[in-house]
Structures are given as structure tokens and as C-alpha cells.
Design a protein around this motif. Structure first.
Motif, PDB file in Angstrom:
ATOM      1  N   TYR A 178      39.491  23.276  16.808  1.00  0.00           N
ATOM      2  CA  TYR A 178      39.777  21.863  16.590  1.00  0.00           C
ATOM      3  C   TYR A 178      41.210  21.718  16.072  1.00  0.00           C
ATOM      4  CZ  TYR A 178      34.695  21.300  16.860  1.00  0.00           C
ATOM      5  OH  TYR A 178      33.395  21.304  17.283  1.00  0.00           O
ATOM      6  N   GLU A 199      36.453  14.300  20.292  1.00  0.00           N
ATOM      7  CA  GLU A 199      35.508  15.036  19.443  1.00  0.00           C
ATOM      8  C   GLU A 199      36.099  16.312  18.855  1.00  0.00           C
ATOM      9  OE1 GLU A 199      34.922  16.309  23.722  1.00  0.00           O
ATOM     10  OE2 GLU A 199      35.136  14.410  22.650  1.00  0.00           O
ATOM     11  N   ASN A 236      33.733  13.483  13.317  1.00  0.00           N
ATOM     12  CA  ASN A 236      33.946  14.908  13.592  1.00  0.00           C
ATOM     13  C   ASN A 236      33.837  15.745  12.322  1.00  0.00           C
ATOM     14  OD1 ASN A 236      34.350  14.327  16.299  1.00  0.00           O
ATOM     15  ND2 ASN A 236      36.577  14.216  16.105  1.00  0.00           N
TER      16      ASN A 236
END
Length: 248
Positions: A178, A199, A236
Motif C-alpha cells: 500500500y 483501496e 483502508n
């Protein structure tokens, strides 16, 4: 702003031994209230945490008193010590920052050859909490190959470890990696959201290097849907940390 919850996924707290600054609870509370931010992930400065684990303990104690705070544990460099716990249970995640590197700005590739590293990776995999991971691009690529499935959040879209778009290319298809938005430009943030989806991008400020208001404004200005912004701003990080907002 029409958002039920906004969470800053990356802020420092406490003193920095090398920078000579001290980010106080009062300052973070002031910025959060002025910006409409509900919760803040707080992390010790690397230099202070490397010097003494006491700051990790102090941060956790402060988080118990301040409902807005979400404590992360700084993963210290003595990970080969017997009984080492990289992210103890009360913390929601961890921070890895140029482990045993130079001047907090360059990776030490000898770490990748360290015989104790596989055990650390196994521990982190079992703990299953997100890790803000900051290293050079090549180091990060090699580490991810050693630790498939480990949840990593690369801060600043990779800005301090190389070119953000090189990080994007390297990890575009890796759904365990991420990125947080701290200090990135609005155009860079948009490029990441379009390439890997909302996301996998998290709003962060990196106080004191950024301010909550200015970093938040970049996300709010993105030409994406309200639902997608909600992912960046809260959903998230809630999913990754299993945060229970009812406890706040």
C-alpha cells in the motif's frame, strides 16, 4: 466536508534526537481539530526509538489517555535479540525505517543477508499488522520478494526511497503493498489511485514534515468519487488495523 470519519494514517509524536523538534500531543490535537480529523496514527521518531525503547512505551501510554491516537510501534534495530517482539499486542501497526541504514536516508543492504531477518519476517507475518516500510526502491523490492504477503505501507508514495512512479511500477500488481499520500503532490496521488485503485492508498500527513490541513486538502481536491475518498480517508486504514471505532 461530508465524511463521518477521517483518519491520518501517518504522524510523528514526541521528540526527535537528531532534528531537535518535539511534536506534542497538544499540537496534534490542535491540527486534528482544525482539520476535522477524527483519529491519528502516531509513531515515534526513528532516532529517538533507536536510542531507547522507552519512547515506544511512552507513546502507548499517551495513546491510552488520548482517544484520538492510534499507536504504532517503531521496530528497533536489535531485532536479533532473544525475546524481541517487533510489534507488541497493544499497537495497531509498526514502522520500519532504513533498518541499520545510514543517516536515516539510505538502505543498508547487509540487512538482507542477516541470518536473523527470516525469523523477524516470520514474526511479522504471524502478527499480521500493517508496517510503514521506508527503504530504497531496490531494497524494498528484494525485501518484498523475501516476505510475500506481508502488509507494507510505503510512505510518501515512495518519494524518500526513489521515484514514486518507479515504486508504482514495481508494486502495481502486488496487493500486499500500500502507499500513503504524505508529502506527495495531488497529481501523484491521483496517478496512484487511478493505477492501483483507491483501496490501496491511505491519507497521511507526516507531521511535522507536513501539516494535516494541507495534506488533507490534496486528497479532498482529487477528482474522484466520495466513496473512493472515503477509502483513502478512513476505510483502508480501518480494514488494515482492524480498528474498532466504537471504542473511541
Amino acid at each position: 466536508m461530508d465524511f463521518e470519519c477521517i483518519i491520518d494514517s501517518h504522524s510523528h509524536w514526541g521528540p526527535s534526537e537528531t532534528l531537535g523538534v518535539n511534536v506534542t500531543t497538544e499540537e496534534l490535537e490542535r491540527q486534528a481539530k482544525a482539520s476535522g480529523i477524527s483519529r491519528v496514527v502516531v509513531i515515534p521518531f526513528p532516532s529517538t526509538a533507536i536510542s531507547n525503547n522507552r519512547i515506544n512505551v511512552q507513546l502507548l501510554e499517551e495513546a491510552k489517555k488520548v482517544p484520538r491516537f492510534i499507536p504504532y510501534h517503531y521496530i528497533r534495530e536489535d531485532y536479533d535479540r532473544e525475546g524481541f517482539d517487533p510489534i507488541p499486542e497493544p499497537y495497531y501497526g509498526g514502522k520500519w525505517h532504513w533498518m541499520r541504514g545510514w543517516q536515516d536516508t539510505a538502505s543498508n543492504y547487509e540487512v538482507l543477508k542477516d541470518g536473523a531477518l527470516p525469523n523477524l519476517i516470520d514474526q511479522l507475518r504471524k502478527i499480521n499488522k500493517p508496517i510503514i516500510f521506508e527503504e530504497d526502491l531496490d531494497f524494498t523490492v528484494k525485501f518484498v520478494e523475501m516476505a510475500p504477503g506481508l502488509t507494507l505501507i510505503i510512505p510518501h508514495l515512495g518519494l524518500l526511497g526513489g521515484n514514486p512512479y518507479d515504486f508504482l511500477k514495481a508494486f502495481r500488481d502486488n496487493r500486499s503493498v500500500y502507499f500513503d499520500t504524505a508529502l506527495g503532490t495531488r497529481d501523484q496521488i491521483l496517478r496512484f489511485v487511478e493505477a492501483i485503485g483507491p483501496e490501496r492508498v491511505l491519507f497521511g500527513s507526516d507531521v511535522p514534515f507536513g501539516s494535516m490541513r494541507s495534506e488533507l486538502d490534496k486528497v479532498l481536491a482529487l477528482p474522484i468519487s466520495h466513496a473512493d475518498k472515503e477509502m483513502l480517508l478512513s476505510k483502508n486504514i480501518i480494514r488494515l488495523t482492524s480498528l474498532d471505532l466504537s471504542q473511541s
